[in-house]
Scaffold this motif. Structure first.
Motif, PDB file in Angstrom:
ATOM      1  N   PHE B  21       0.825  -1.217   0.000  1.00  0.00           N
ATOM      2  CA  PHE B  21       0.000   0.000   0.000  1.00  0.00           C
ATOM      3  C   PHE B  21       0.872   1.286   0.000  1.00  0.00           C
ATOM      4  O   PHE B  21       0.684   2.207  -0.797  1.00  0.00           O
ATOM      5  CB  PHE B  21      -0.942  -0.006   1.223  1.00  0.00           C
ATOM      6  N   ALA B  22       1.854   1.312   0.922  1.00  0.00           N
ATOM      7  CA  ALA B  22       2.709   2.502   1.046  1.00  0.00           C
ATOM      8  C   ALA B  22       3.433   2.801  -0.278  1.00  0.00           C
ATOM      9  O   ALA B  22       3.496   3.948  -0.747  1.00  0.00           O
ATOM     10  CB  ALA B  22       3.718   2.301   2.153  1.00  0.00           C
ATOM     11  N   GLY B  23       3.924   1.741  -0.892  1.00  0.00           N
ATOM     12  CA  GLY B  23       4.643   1.911  -2.158  1.00  0.00           C
ATOM     13  C   GLY B  23       3.742   2.480  -3.242  1.00  0.00           C
ATOM     14  O   GLY B  23       4.150   3.376  -3.990  1.00  0.00           O
ATOM     15  N   ARG B  24       2.489   1.955  -3.245  1.00  0.00           N
ATOM     16  CA  ARG B  24       1.553   2.439  -4.279  1.00  0.00           C
ATOM     17  C   ARG B  24       1.228   3.926  -4.067  1.00  0.00           C
ATOM     18  O   ARG B  24       1.172   4.722  -5.013  1.00  0.00           O
ATOM     19  CB  ARG B  24       0.267   1.609  -4.249  1.00  0.00           C
ATOM     20  N   VAL B  25       1.041   4.301  -2.776  1.00  0.00           N
ATOM     21  CA  VAL B  25       0.723   5.717  -2.481  1.00  0.00           C
ATOM     22  C   VAL B  25       1.869   6.631  -2.907  1.00  0.00           C
ATOM     23  O   VAL B  25       1.679   7.669  -3.557  1.00  0.00           O
ATOM     24  CB  VAL B  25       0.414   5.891  -0.974  1.00  0.00           C
ATOM     25  N   ILE B  26       3.085   6.207  -2.525  1.00  0.00           N
ATOM     26  CA  ILE B  26       4.262   7.047  -2.863  1.00  0.00           C
ATOM     27  C   ILE B  26       4.403   7.186  -4.385  1.00  0.00           C
ATOM     28  O   ILE B  26       4.613   8.281  -4.926  1.00  0.00           O
ATOM     29  CB  ILE B  26       5.546   6.466  -2.231  1.00  0.00           C
ATOM     30  N   ALA B  27       4.219   6.048  -5.079  1.00  0.00           N
ATOM     31  CA  ALA B  27       4.366   6.077  -6.544  1.00  0.00           C
ATOM     32  C   ALA B  27       3.332   7.002  -7.172  1.00  0.00           C
ATOM     33  O   ALA B  27       3.638   7.787  -8.081  1.00  0.00           O
ATOM     34  CB  ALA B  27       4.228   4.674  -7.100  1.00  0.00           C
ATOM     35  N   ARG B  31       3.879  10.433  -9.281  1.00  0.00           N
ATOM     36  CA  ARG B  31       3.333  10.636 -10.631  1.00  0.00           C
ATOM     37  C   ARG B  31       2.613  11.968 -10.728  1.00  0.00           C
ATOM     38  O   ARG B  31       2.786  12.727 -11.636  1.00  0.00           O
ATOM     39  CB  ARG B  31       2.372   9.487 -10.980  1.00  0.00           C
ATOM     40  N   LYS B  32       1.774  12.218  -9.683  1.00  0.00           N
ATOM     41  CA  LYS B  32       0.979  13.450  -9.661  1.00  0.00           C
ATOM     42  C   LYS B  32       1.882  14.678  -9.611  1.00  0.00           C
ATOM     43  O   LYS B  32       1.743  15.617 -10.365  1.00  0.00           O
ATOM     44  CB  LYS B  32       0.056  13.445  -8.442  1.00  0.00           C
ATOM     45  N   SER B  33       2.847  14.684  -8.679  1.00  0.00           N
ATOM     46  CA  SER B  33       3.685  15.872  -8.501  1.00  0.00           C
ATOM     47  C   SER B  33       4.528  16.097  -9.752  1.00  0.00           C
ATOM     48  O   SER B  33       4.792  17.217 -10.138  1.00  0.00           O
ATOM     49  CB  SER B  33       4.554  15.728  -7.261  1.00  0.00           C
ATOM     50  N   SER B  34       4.921  15.058 -10.402  1.00  0.00           N
ATOM     51  CA  SER B  34       5.726  15.195 -11.600  1.00  0.00           C
ATOM     52  C   SER B  34       4.910  15.893 -12.711  1.00  0.00           C
ATOM     53  O   SER B  34       5.393  16.817 -13.352  1.00  0.00           O
ATOM     54  CB  SER B  34       6.175  13.804 -12.022  1.00  0.00           C
ATOM     55  N   TRP B  35       3.666  15.490 -12.855  1.00  0.00           N
ATOM     56  CA  TRP B  35       2.790  16.094 -13.863  1.00  0.00           C
ATOM     57  C   TRP B  35       2.560  17.574 -13.565  1.00  0.00           C
ATOM     58  O   TRP B  35       2.653  18.436 -14.435  1.00  0.00           O
ATOM     59  CB  TRP B  35       1.465  15.322 -13.870  1.00  0.00           C
ATOM     60  N   LYS B  36       2.300  17.857 -12.255  1.00  0.00           N
ATOM     61  CA  LYS B  36       2.039  19.251 -11.854  1.00  0.00           C
ATOM     62  C   LYS B  36       3.277  20.120 -12.061  1.00  0.00           C
ATOM     63  O   LYS B  36       3.197  21.261 -12.494  1.00  0.00           O
ATOM     64  CB  LYS B  36       1.631  19.301 -10.380  1.00  0.00           C
TER      65      LYS B  36
END
Lengths: 178, 96
Positions: B21-27, B31-36
Motif C-alpha cells: 500500500f505505502a509503495g503504491r501511495v508514494i508512486a 506521478r501526480k507531482s511530476s505532472w504538476k
C-alpha cells in the motif's frame, strides 16, 4: 455641478498648453496640390525619443540633440508647387494672426513681389528665447517652421544661423528686442 | 449496547495496511507531482517567453519610432537652416 467644476478646472489647466502651440492644420489641404511636401510634427515626447537616437560623436547631431532637449515642439510644413498661386494669402495670414500676440515679436519682415514674403518671429521670456517661427511664402513654395520651448541661442546659431538675421545686423536687432 | 461497543471497537481497531500500500501511495504521489511540476514549468516558461516577446516587440517599436523621429528632427533642422540662410541672404541684399 461637480462635473462642470471639474470640466472648468481641466479646461483652465489645459489652456496654457493649448495656447502654447501654433496651429497649422489649415495647411494640410495644400498637400494635395503640392508636388513636394514635408510635414514634420514632433512633440516633447518624440523630441526626447529622437534625442536618444542622435549621435554624440557627430558634431551636428550632438548640437541638434542639445537643442532638442529643451524643446516642447517642432512643426514644419513645407510645400513646393508646380504653379503660382497654389496657396492663398489667407493661409499665410492665419499663421501671422496667431503670431500677433504680445508674446511674439516679429524681427524680420521681407516683402518682395519677385522673391515672395518672409517673416521671422521670436518669443522671449525674460532673457530666454522660448519660441521661434519662420514663414517663407514664395510664389511656388510655402514653408512654415515653428519651434517652441527653451531655445538654446548659441546652439541654434551654430545649427541654423542667426534666426535669419545676418551677423552685421544681429546685435542691433537683439538689442531692440531686449 | 454491548454489541454496539464491540462493533465500534472492531471498527476502530488498528489494522495493518495491505501489502504494497505505502509503495503504491508514494508512486502515485510522485506521478501526480511530476505532472504538476511539468505543467507549472510550462506555464511559467510560456509567461516568461510571452513577457520577453512583448518587451522585444516594444523595443523594436520604440527603436523604429525613435529612428523615424530622429530622421524627422534632422529634416526639420535642415529645412530651417536652408530657409534661415535664404532669409539672411535676402536681408543682406536689402541692407548691404
Amino acid at each position: 455641478m461637480k462635473k462642470i467644476l471639474v470640466g472648468v478646472a481641466v479646461a483652465t489647466l489645459a489652456w496654457p498648453a493649448l495656447a502654447w502651440q501654433i496651429n497649422l492644420e489649415h495647411l494640410d489641404r495644400l498637400g494635395a496640390k503640392a508636388s513636394n511636401t514635408v510635414n514634420v510634427t514632433l512633440d516633447a515626447g518624440l523630441l526626447q525619443l529622437a534625442g536618444k537616437f542622435l549621435s554624440d560623436k557627430d558634431e551636428d547631431e550632438s548640437a541638434v540633440k542639445k537643442l532638442a532637449a529643451g524643446l516642447k515642439s517642432i512643426l514644419v510644413r513645407s510645400f513646393e508647387f508646380k504653379n503660382d498661386a497654389a496657396y492663398l494669402e489667407s493661409d499665410v495670414e492665419a499663421i501671422r494672426n496667431q503670431l500677433r500676440g504680445p508674446d511674439w515679436k516679429k524681427i524680420i519682415e521681407i516683402r518682395s513681389k519677385t522673391e515672395g514674403n518672409s517673416d521671422v518671429y521670436l518669443r522671449q521670456n525674460n532673457d530666454r528665447i522660448t519660441g521661434f517661427a519662420l514663414i517663407a511664402a514664395e510664389p511656388r513654395e510655402l514653408t512654415v517652421v515653428t519651434v517652441e520651448g527653451n531655445v538654446d541661442v548659441d546652439t541654434f546659431h551654430k545649427l541654423a544661423g542667426n534666426f535669419g538675421i545676418p551677423g552685421s545686423l544681429r546685435h542691433k536687432v537683439e538689442g531692440r528686442i531686449r | 449496547m454491548k454489541d454496539f461497543e464491540d462493533q465500534l471497537r472492531e471498527a476502530l481497531a488498528r489494522k495493518p495496511a495491505p501489502d504494497g500500500f505505502a509503495g503504491r501511495v508514494i508512486a502515485r504521489s510522485r506521478r501526480k507531482s511530476s505532472w504538476k511540476t511539468w505543467a507549472a514549468g510550462a506555464v511559467a516558461a510560456s509567461l516568461v517567453a510571452g513577457v520577453l516577446t512583448v518587451k522585444q516587440v516594444e523595443a523594436v517599436k520604440e527603436r523604429e519610432q525613435g529612428q523615424a523621429a530622429r530622421a524627422q528632427l534632422l529634416r526639420a533642422f535642415e529645412i530651417t537652416r536652408t530657409k534661415v540662410k535664404q532669409i539672411e541672404g535676402k536681408v543682406e541684399t536689402v541692407n548691404p
